[in-house]
Design an enzyme around this catalytic site. Structure first.
Site, PDB file in Angstrom:
ATOM      1  N   CYS A  70      -0.657   5.168  -0.326  1.00 41.87           N
ATOM      2  CA  CYS A  70      -0.361   4.215   0.755  1.00 41.87           C
ATOM      3  C   CYS A  70      -0.695   4.733   2.143  1.00 41.87           C
ATOM      4  CB  CYS A  70       1.098   3.782   0.693  1.00 41.87           C
ATOM      5  SG  CYS A  70       2.310   5.058   1.138  1.00 41.87           S
ATOM      6  N   HIS A 108       6.866   4.867   2.419  1.00 39.98           N
ATOM      7  CA  HIS A 108       5.721   3.964   2.287  1.00 39.98           C
ATOM      8  C   HIS A 108       5.278   3.531   3.674  1.00 39.98           C
ATOM      9  CE1 HIS A 108       3.080   1.001   0.529  1.00 39.98           C
ATOM     10  NE2 HIS A 108       3.703  -0.009   1.114  1.00 39.98           N
ATOM     11  N   ASP A 134      -0.810  -5.079   3.104  1.00 38.30           N
ATOM     12  CA  ASP A 134      -0.489  -3.874   2.333  1.00 38.30           C
ATOM     13  C   ASP A 134      -1.515  -3.712   1.226  1.00 38.30           C
ATOM     14  OD1 ASP A 134       0.608  -1.775   0.920  1.00 38.30           O
ATOM     15  OD2 ASP A 134       2.669  -2.541   1.034  1.00 38.30           O
TER      16      ASP A 134
END
Length: 273
Positions: A70, A108, A134
Site C-alpha cells: 500500500c 495502511h 485506493d
C-alpha cells in the site's frame, strides 16, 4: 514527478495523458492501475530495501515493472495524480483484523482525491468531486469511492460504505458490510509511513513477513494471485481455479507472463531476523 516520468508511468498503465483532472479520468486511472500494477510483497522476501521516496518508487514500479504494497502503490499513485492536476491528500488508516482489532498506527495508506469537475455537494447526490482512491489494498473497490457519501456504493468489487466512526471524525470503510479499515482524516505525508512500512516488512507478526503474495485485477473483472507456488485464478462470478506450480521455471514464468515481473530467483518466505 517531472513530465517524462509522468509519461513513462502513463505508458505503463496504457493510457494517454489526460487533458483535465476529471472524475472519469480518475476512474480510468484507478482501474488501469489495479489491472496493470500488482499488489505484491516480494521485496520483503527478496531482501530488497523498501524506500518510501518518489524516485525509488518510480525506479521500482515504472522502471523495473514491479508492484508493491500500500505505501508504495498509493504513495506513487498519489504523486502521479498530483502531477496531473488532482488535489491529493494522503490519509493514514488502521486495518480491521481478527475479532475487530485494529492494526498498528500507519497500518495502511489511502488517498483522498479532489477532481476538477465536482459540484461541491450542492445538489446532495454525494458527487462533490472528492473521492477515496485506493490501489494498494488487494481485493477492494475497482473504482474510487465517493468520500462524502454515507450510503451504500455499488462497485464491481462489492458493496462499499464509508461511515462515520467515533467522535474524532474517523471513517470506517466497509465492504459487503464488513469493516475493512478505519481512516483518519488528518493529512499526512509519505515520510509519516516509514515506520509502518518497516514494521510490516520486518515484524514476525506481520502477515507480509509470513506469506508471499502477488495479485492483480484481470481485464474481465476477475483476479489472478500467486502465493508462493499456489496460483489462484478467480473468475468475475467468484469461481476459483487453484493449482500448485511444480517447478521454479513455472513460477518464474507466471511472474513474467501474468504479472510482467522478471525475477532472477523464486521468492521464498524468509524468517524475520
Amino acid at each position: 514527478m517531472n513530465p517524462a516520468q509522468v509519461d513513462a508511468y502513463l505508458r505503463r498503465l496504457g493510457v494517454q495523458r489526460p487533458a483535465r483532472p476529471t472524475v472519469d479520468v480518475l476512474r480510468e486511472l484507478h482501474l488501469r492501475h489495479l489491472r496493470t500494477v500488482p499488489f505484491e510483497n516480494l521485496s520483503v522476501h527478496l531482501g530488497e530495501e523498501i524506500v518510501l521516496e518518489e524516485k525509488r518508487l518510480l525506479d521500482k514500479v515504472v522502471g523495473a515493472g514491479r508492484g508493491g504494497f500500500c505505501y508504495e502503490l498509493n504513495g506513487l499513485f498519489g504523486a502521479l495524480l498530483t502531477a496531473l492536476g488532482f488535489e491529493v491528500t494522503l490519509l493514514a488508516a488502521r486495518v480491521h483484523g481478527d475479532e475487530g482489532r485494529l492494526g498498528i498506527p500507519y497500518d495502511h495508506l489511502a488517498l483522498r482525491v479532489r477532481t476538477g469537475d465536482g459540484d461541491g455537494g450542492r445538489d446532495g447526490d454525494g458527487d462533490d468531486g472528492v473521492w477515496l482512491a485506493d490501489v494498494g489494498f488487494g481485493t477492494h473497490s475497482h473504482y474510487p469511492l465517493a468520500y462524502e457519501e454515507r450510503g451504500e456504493q455499488k462497485d464491481p468489487g462489492g458493496t462499499f460504505s464509508v461511515v462515520a466512526s467515533g467522535p474524532d471524525g474517523d471513517l470506517d470503510v466497509l465492504r459487503n458490510g464488513k469493516p475493512e479499515y478505519r481512516l483518519e482524516v488528518r493529512p499526512r505525508v509519505l515520510g509519516d509511513f516509514v515506520a509502518g512500512a518497516w514494521w510490516h516488512s520486518t515484524s514476525p507478526v506481520s502477515h507480509f513477513t509470513r506469506s508471499l503474495v502477488c495479485s492483480r485485477l484481470t481485464d474481465d473483472g476477475g483476479r489472478i494471485t500467486l502465493s508462493g507456488r499456489g496460483l489462484t485464478v478467480t473468475a468475475p462470478d467468484g469461481t476459483r481455479d487453484v493449482r500448485e506450480l511444480a517447478t521454479d521455471e513455472e513460477v518464474l514464468a507466471v511472474y513474467r507472463e501474468r504479472f510482467g515481473i522478471e525475477l532472477g530467483e523464486v521468492p521464498t518466505v524468509r524468517e524475520p531476523a
